[in-house]
Write a protein that holds these residues in place. Structure first.
Motif, mmCIF file in Angstrom:
data_model
loop_
_atom_site.group_PDB
_atom_site.id
_atom_site.type_symbol
_atom_site.label_atom_id
_atom_site.label_comp_id
_atom_site.label_asym_id
_atom_site.label_seq_id
_atom_site.Cartn_x
_atom_site.Cartn_y
_atom_site.Cartn_z
ATOM 1 N N ARG A 190 0.840 -1.194 0.000
ATOM 2 C CA ARG A 190 0.000 0.000 0.000
ATOM 3 C C ARG A 190 0.869 1.235 0.000
ATOM 4 O O ARG A 190 1.782 1.358 0.796
ATOM 5 C CB ARG A 190 -0.884 -0.002 1.254
ATOM 6 N N ARG A 248 -3.429 -0.728 8.876
ATOM 7 C CA ARG A 248 -4.086 -1.940 9.397
ATOM 8 C C ARG A 248 -4.730 -2.745 8.274
ATOM 9 O O ARG A 248 -4.653 -3.978 8.246
ATOM 10 C CB ARG A 248 -5.145 -1.559 10.434
ATOM 11 N N GLU A 249 -5.370 -2.044 7.345
ATOM 12 C CA GLU A 249 -6.024 -2.701 6.216
ATOM 13 C C GLU A 249 -4.992 -3.447 5.354
ATOM 14 O O GLU A 249 -5.229 -4.586 4.933
ATOM 15 C CB GLU A 249 -6.748 -1.639 5.388
ATOM 16 N N GLY A 309 -4.804 -7.567 4.762
ATOM 17 C CA GLY A 309 -5.058 -8.092 3.408
ATOM 18 C C GLY A 309 -3.930 -8.789 2.872
ATOM 19 O O GLY A 309 -3.652 -9.722 2.351
#
Length: 101
Positions: free
Chosen positions: A73, A96-97, A101
């Motif tokens: 990311r 966190r995402e 993932g």
């Protein structure tokens, strides 16, 4: 998941790192493209935050490098005061995402 913060203003990079680390994130920060390149090439960073002061050419080159070195990311950021609240509201959920993932 390690996070790399690239920003042109060392004091702002430090403010971001202080908040992330206080909240349990593994983060490192730099102010130059060369430092960022060296760290990204290790393949140890899953998230890259690029500060608002990083120009378009540098931003594009660093994003391209990140894509080839396991960065999940890339977050484009431009800090707003108070910095800690901004980091918690804008950056931490995305980190966190990416980690989930």
């Amino acid at each position: 998941m390690r996070t790399l913060v690239l920003g042109r203003t060392p004091a702002r990079v430090t403010a971001v790192l202080d908040t992330l680390r206080a909240d349990g994130f593994d983060a490192e920060g730099v102010s130059t493209d060369e430092e960022a390149r060296k760290l990204l090439e290790t393949g140890e960073f899953g998230v890259l935050i690029i500060g608002g002061g990083v120009g378009p050419d540098s931003r594009a080159a660093i994003k391209e490098l990140a894509a080839g070195h396991r960065v999940r990311r890339v977050i484009d950021g431009a800090l707003a005061e108070p910095f800690d609240a901004y980091v918690r509201r804008e950056f931490e959920p995305l980190i966190r995402e990416a980690a989930a993932g």
